[in-house]
Motif scaffolding. Sequence first.
Motif, mmCIF file in Angstrom:
data_model
loop_
_atom_site.group_PDB
_atom_site.id
_atom_site.type_symbol
_atom_site.label_atom_id
_atom_site.label_comp_id
_atom_site.label_asym_id
_atom_site.label_seq_id
_atom_site.Cartn_x
_atom_site.Cartn_y
_atom_site.Cartn_z
ATOM 1 N N LEU A 167 3.327 6.784 4.733
ATOM 2 C CA LEU A 167 2.252 6.210 3.926
ATOM 3 C C LEU A 167 1.825 4.846 4.469
ATOM 4 O O LEU A 167 0.632 4.505 4.458
ATOM 5 C CB LEU A 167 2.720 6.091 2.476
ATOM 6 N N SER A 168 2.783 4.076 4.969
ATOM 7 C CA SER A 168 2.462 2.760 5.530
ATOM 8 C C SER A 168 1.593 2.885 6.772
ATOM 9 O O SER A 168 0.677 2.075 6.982
ATOM 10 C CB SER A 168 3.752 1.997 5.863
ATOM 11 N N GLU A 169 1.852 3.902 7.592
ATOM 12 C CA GLU A 169 1.015 4.092 8.786
ATOM 13 C C GLU A 169 -0.397 4.525 8.396
ATOM 14 O O GLU A 169 -1.365 4.183 9.077
ATOM 15 C CB GLU A 169 1.644 5.096 9.747
ATOM 16 N N TYR A 170 -0.518 5.270 7.327
ATOM 17 C CA TYR A 170 -1.838 5.646 6.838
ATOM 18 C C TYR A 170 -2.604 4.446 6.277
ATOM 19 O O TYR A 170 -3.820 4.340 6.463
ATOM 20 C CB TYR A 170 -1.722 6.692 5.729
ATOM 21 N N CYS A 171 -1.907 3.550 5.573
ATOM 22 C CA CYS A 171 -2.589 2.551 4.738
ATOM 23 C C CYS A 171 -2.679 1.149 5.326
ATOM 24 O O CYS A 171 -3.704 0.472 5.167
ATOM 25 C CB CYS A 171 -1.907 2.470 3.368
ATOM 26 N N LEU A 172 -1.626 0.660 5.985
ATOM 27 C CA LEU A 172 -1.632 -0.721 6.463
ATOM 28 C C LEU A 172 -2.756 -1.033 7.450
ATOM 29 O O LEU A 172 -3.254 -2.168 7.462
ATOM 30 C CB LEU A 172 -0.269 -1.090 7.062
ATOM 31 N N PRO A 173 -3.211 -0.096 8.288
ATOM 32 C CA PRO A 173 -4.317 -0.427 9.186
ATOM 33 C C PRO A 173 -5.597 -0.854 8.474
ATOM 34 O O PRO A 173 -6.430 -1.556 9.070
ATOM 35 C CB PRO A 173 -4.529 0.876 9.974
ATOM 36 N N TYR A 174 -5.783 -0.484 7.224
ATOM 37 C CA TYR A 174 -6.996 -0.861 6.488
ATOM 38 C C TYR A 174 -6.954 -2.304 5.977
ATOM 39 O O TYR A 174 -7.986 -2.855 5.590
ATOM 40 C CB TYR A 174 -7.178 0.058 5.271
ATOM 41 N N VAL A 175 -5.772 -2.902 5.938
ATOM 42 C CA VAL A 175 -5.575 -4.164 5.231
ATOM 43 C C VAL A 175 -5.808 -5.349 6.171
ATOM 44 O O VAL A 175 -5.288 -5.385 7.292
ATOM 45 C CB VAL A 175 -4.159 -4.231 4.634
ATOM 46 N N ARG A 176 -6.574 -6.318 5.699
ATOM 47 C CA ARG A 176 -6.806 -7.543 6.475
ATOM 48 C C ARG A 176 -5.549 -8.399 6.480
ATOM 49 O O ARG A 176 -4.635 -8.220 5.661
ATOM 50 C CB ARG A 176 -7.970 -8.326 5.874
ATOM 51 N N LEU A 177 -5.501 -9.369 7.395
ATOM 52 C CA LEU A 177 -4.391 -10.322 7.420
ATOM 53 C C LEU A 177 -4.310 -11.060 6.088
ATOM 54 O O LEU A 177 -5.342 -11.481 5.538
ATOM 55 C CB LEU A 177 -4.564 -11.325 8.555
ATOM 56 N N SER A 178 -3.120 -11.209 5.577
ATOM 57 C CA SER A 178 -2.822 -11.839 4.283
ATOM 58 C C SER A 178 -3.217 -10.968 3.093
ATOM 59 O O SER A 178 -3.074 -11.391 1.949
ATOM 60 C CB SER A 178 -3.472 -13.222 4.150
#
Length: 236
Positions: A155-166
Amino acid sequence: MTMRETLIAATKDFNLQLSEKQLSQLERYHALLAEWNEKMNLTAITDDEGIAVKHFADSLTLFNYYDIPQNARVIDVGTGAGFPGLVLKIARPDIELTLLDSLQKRLTFLDAVLQELNLDANLIHSRAEEGGQNMNLRESYDLAVSRAVAQLNVLSEYCLPYVRLSGWFIAFKGSAEGELQNAKNAIGILGGKVKSVQNFELPMDGGSRTLIEIEKVRPTPDRYPRPNGKIKAKPL
């Protein structure tokens, strides 16, 4: 009790209290969910109490633990029938919401609900790992949320790429015992850091739940997310 009465009882001690308008919107959402669920498989939970507690109240637990900034850009990855994203939008109409799902028929349902409730959201038809490589979406959200049924490392590989720094990724899980330890390597590789874990019981015997907050502390390396076959064959 009606769905409305159950929802009021279930959320009476929540940080965010629903207005009459929001309760009416959730009632209409519930009615549309029941209607469309006869034509397509949107949810296995169909009884009034289950919808009120295990879908609506469960989605709203986010506000018990986290302060979401005004006008935050939020993406719900693998939104399905709109949980938690659409419920968050009803409760906080200021957020700029994106609902992403791999099945167009679900997005057609969500579009109908949005129009009925006079709400706006961006609807994106995409697999999670393909959207994460889209430069228009990648690292551009304050918050990613997901209730998708996948182990936390996947799930982290699916979701973290969408998130900006901080920014943050918040995973809605049932019992997550063991998952977090197994996911720490993946979270680190993807630029994240576990910030908090909230374990609680849903009201009315709704079951054990966990919210896992992961902060984005470094950019996600370009190679992630990988194609779905590689993610499943060799999880981080």
